[in-house]
Design a protein around this motif. Structure first.
Motif, PDB file in Angstrom:
ATOM      1  N   ILE A  42     106.049  28.085  45.760  1.00 18.33           N
ATOM      2  CA  ILE A  42     107.042  28.914  45.520  1.00 18.33           C
ATOM      3  C   ILE A  42     106.614  30.023  44.316  1.00 18.33           C
ATOM      4  CG2 ILE A  42     109.545  29.005  44.454  1.00 18.33           C
ATOM      5  CD1 ILE A  42     109.720  25.928  45.424  1.00 18.33           C
ATOM      6  N   VAL A  43     106.930  31.421  44.518  1.00 16.09           N
ATOM      7  CA  VAL A  43     106.979  32.332  43.651  1.00 16.09           C
ATOM      8  C   VAL A  43     108.175  32.785  43.406  1.00 16.09           C
ATOM      9  CG1 VAL A  43     105.977  34.612  43.317  1.00 16.09           C
ATOM     10  CG2 VAL A  43     104.574  32.800  44.378  1.00 16.09           C
ATOM     11  N   GLY A  44     108.388  33.221  42.204  1.00 16.79           N
ATOM     12  CA  GLY A  44     109.429  33.811  41.621  1.00 16.79           C
ATOM     13  C   GLY A  44     109.040  35.079  41.096  1.00 16.79           C
ATOM     14  N   ASN A  70     100.361  40.857  42.931  1.00 12.05           N
ATOM     15  CA  ASN A  70     100.212  39.518  42.134  1.00 12.05           C
ATOM     16  C   ASN A  70     101.073  38.643  43.116  1.00 12.05           C
ATOM     17  OD1 ASN A  70      98.799  40.162  40.096  1.00 12.05           O
ATOM     18  ND2 ASN A  70     100.302  40.720  38.554  1.00 12.05           N
ATOM     19  N   VAL A  71     102.233  39.089  43.600  1.00 15.07           N
ATOM     20  CA  VAL A  71     103.009  37.917  44.450  1.00 15.07           C
ATOM     21  C   VAL A  71     102.101  37.761  45.789  1.00 15.07           C
ATOM     22  CG1 VAL A  71     104.922  37.679  45.918  1.00 15.07           C
ATOM     23  CG2 VAL A  71     105.044  38.835  43.629  1.00 15.07           C
ATOM     24  N   ILE A  72     101.615  38.696  46.412  1.00  6.99           N
ATOM     25  CA  ILE A  72     100.703  38.451  47.552  1.00  6.99           C
ATOM     26  C   ILE A  72      99.574  37.536  47.156  1.00  6.99           C
ATOM     27  CG2 ILE A  72      99.447  39.726  49.383  1.00  6.99           C
ATOM     28  CD1 ILE A  72     101.469  41.973  48.996  1.00  6.99           C
ATOM     29  N   PHE A  81     109.728  32.710  48.444  1.00  7.43           N
ATOM     30  CA  PHE A  81     109.555  33.833  47.707  1.00  7.43           C
ATOM     31  C   PHE A  81     111.001  33.969  47.127  1.00  7.43           C
ATOM     32  CE2 PHE A  81     109.240  38.724  46.882  1.00  7.43           C
ATOM     33  CZ  PHE A  81     108.885  38.529  45.479  1.00  7.43           C
ATOM     34  N   PHE A  82     111.456  34.002  45.789  1.00  2.00           N
ATOM     35  CA  PHE A  82     112.405  34.232  45.148  1.00  2.00           C
ATOM     36  C   PHE A  82     112.345  35.600  44.406  1.00  2.00           C
ATOM     37  CE2 PHE A  82     113.235  29.686  45.733  1.00  2.00           C
ATOM     38  CZ  PHE A  82     114.532  29.553  46.425  1.00  2.00           C
ATOM     39  N   ILE A 129     111.745  34.582  52.351  1.00  2.00           N
ATOM     40  CA  ILE A 129     112.252  35.375  51.328  1.00  2.00           C
ATOM     41  C   ILE A 129     113.752  35.043  50.829  1.00  2.00           C
ATOM     42  CG2 ILE A 129     112.386  37.564  50.244  1.00  2.00           C
ATOM     43  CD1 ILE A 129     110.201  38.438  51.719  1.00  2.00           C
ATOM     44  N   VAL A 130     114.042  34.726  49.678  1.00  2.00           N
ATOM     45  CA  VAL A 130     115.495  34.685  49.315  1.00  2.00           C
ATOM     46  C   VAL A 130     115.619  35.752  48.378  1.00  2.00           C
ATOM     47  CG1 VAL A 130     117.165  33.257  48.111  1.00  2.00           C
ATOM     48  CG2 VAL A 130     115.473  32.225  49.598  1.00  2.00           C
TER      49      VAL A 130
END
Length: 412
Positions: free
Chosen positions: A211-213, A279-281, A288-289, A326-327
């Motif tokens: 999980i990434v925020g 950085n997310v990628i 992904f939030f 994605i949320v």
């Protein structure tokens, strides 16, 4: 703390006789309320993972709902409103959750109102919350340097990271009549994992999940009691969500991991920069939030500028990570005297219509709309930690409740 709450054998038998509990004699579909407690007189106070994480609208008990004890100008009464009229008060405590107060000695309940009787307990007056008076132990300053004492007058609203607000909030655990929420049940977030098929498959197959925020101070967890180093030391909502997914889907704790890249004070324009998107990628999330909006609104950014930033982030992440669900989250309502609510609605109306509704494996969790609905009987300051834009521990748990309700089919 002692665990408490299971269906009684009598309730289970009755449910079996009623077609697996589909309806009561009142015609309510009880499958929507799997955490319903038949005999609330047998309840004792508990606040473990289930009580922290599970949506309150899946049963008839709310755990530690926060209420600011408030005295209006010219009034002798010190009181605050609960969301619902209690059928039984289980516990009323201070913010540490360690000190329990006594009914008809420290407080009394009339309808959905809780009235303070013991005026030695903390409360706030109207003059105090608008910055007109400074309570003992606090200091009015132009900018905060001491988190324990400093308050700032924002022009009729007090901003602080101290105990100014949460220290004057009572935390109330009570049961209520489900008829009171049945009539408004459509406002509550519902299971929506079918719209996120990639993460649904991973959860059902118990595959490891990353999980990434990415977002602002709310997603970072600012003002959560753990981050601010005060009792009861509750984790921020995205970490509690991770823990909830582990529990509900029966994972090993290490198999769902969280990388929260959120930074307080940032706008969507920061999130759309190459550094943040890359950085997310690079983190390779399965889920992904994305949470922006409050700082954009404070900066008076246009609806289209906000939308273009969110669109850019989502499309670039999906282009590189087609298996990522994605949320997008709108924020819990901020201080209405400081923020333009109509503009916030505009932000996420276009996000929904032009982005979410046109993309696969992307949903909008509209916390702004939902928080305004559940706040109809409450003051904004009942659920704020800093008085302007940060949720307290209870409102943070409303985020958790909402996300888990979206991700887990509680209905049985």
């Amino acid at each position: 703390m002692k665990r408490i709450f299971k269906f009684s054998c009598l309730l289970l038998s009755a449910m079996a006789l009623m077609g697996c509990g589909r309806e009561t004699e009142k015609g309510i579909d009880m499958s929507k309320y799997p955490n319903y407690v038949e005999n609330t007189n047998e309840l004792s106070y508990s606040f473990d993972a289930k009580e922290i994480q599970d949506p309150f609208w899946k049963g008839n008990v709310i755990y530690n709902e926060s209420v600011l004890m408030y005295q209006d100008e010219g009034s002798e009464e010190i009181s605050g409103n609960l969301m619902y009229k209690p059928t039984k008060i289980i516990s009323v405590r201070d913010y540490t959750l360690k000190t329990e107060y006594k009914e008809n000695e420290d407080y009394k309940v009339e309808g959905n109102k809780i009235i303070l009787l013991n005026k030695k307990l903390n409360y706030r007056t109207k003059q105090q919350v608008v910055g007109g008076e400074v309570p003992e132990g606090f200091k009015l300053v132009p900018s905060i340097s001491n988190l324990n004492t400093d308050i700032v007058n924002m022009g009729g609203c007090v901003y602080t990271e101290s105990s100014f607000y949460y220290g004057a909030q009572l935390w109330v655990t009570y049961s209520y009549d489900i008829n009171d929420i049945e009539k408004e049940y459509d406002i509550f977030p519902k299971y929506n994992l079918d719209k996120l098929p990639k993460i649904k498959a991973k959860l059902e197959n118990k595959e490891p999940i990353k999980i990434v925020g990415l977002g602002d101070s709310v997603l970072e967890g600012c003002s959560s009691s753990k981050l601010m180093k005060h009792e009861p030391f509750l984790d921020n909502f995205i970490e509690l969500t991770r823990q909830g997914l582990v529990r509900l889907y029966d994972y090993n704790d290490k198999d769902i991991v969280l990388d929260n890249q959120s930074v307080g004070g940032k706008m969507s324009s920061w999130g759309a920069q190459d550094t943040q998107v890359n950085n997310v990628i690079k983190a390779q999330p399965d889920l992904f939030f994305l949470h922006f909006g409050i700082n954009d609104l404070g900066d008076k950014r246009s609806t289209m500028s906000f939308y273009e930033d969110i669109e850019s982030i989502v499309l670039r992440v999906k282009a590189d990570l087609p298996d990522c669900s994605i949320v997008i989250m709108s924020p819990f309502n901020p201080q209405p005297d400081l923020y333009d609510y109509e503009k916030m609605r505009d932000y996420f109306s276009i996000v929904k219509d032009e982005l979410v509704d046109t993309q696969d494996d992307v949903i909008l969790l509209d916390m702004f709309k939902f928080s305004n609905e559940i706040s109809k009987n409450k003051k904004y300051l009942d659920m704020s930690a800093n008085g302007i834009n940060h949720v307290n521990d209870f409102a943070s748990r409303v985020y958790v409740n909402s996300i888990l309700s979206t991700f887990y089919k509680y209905e049985k």
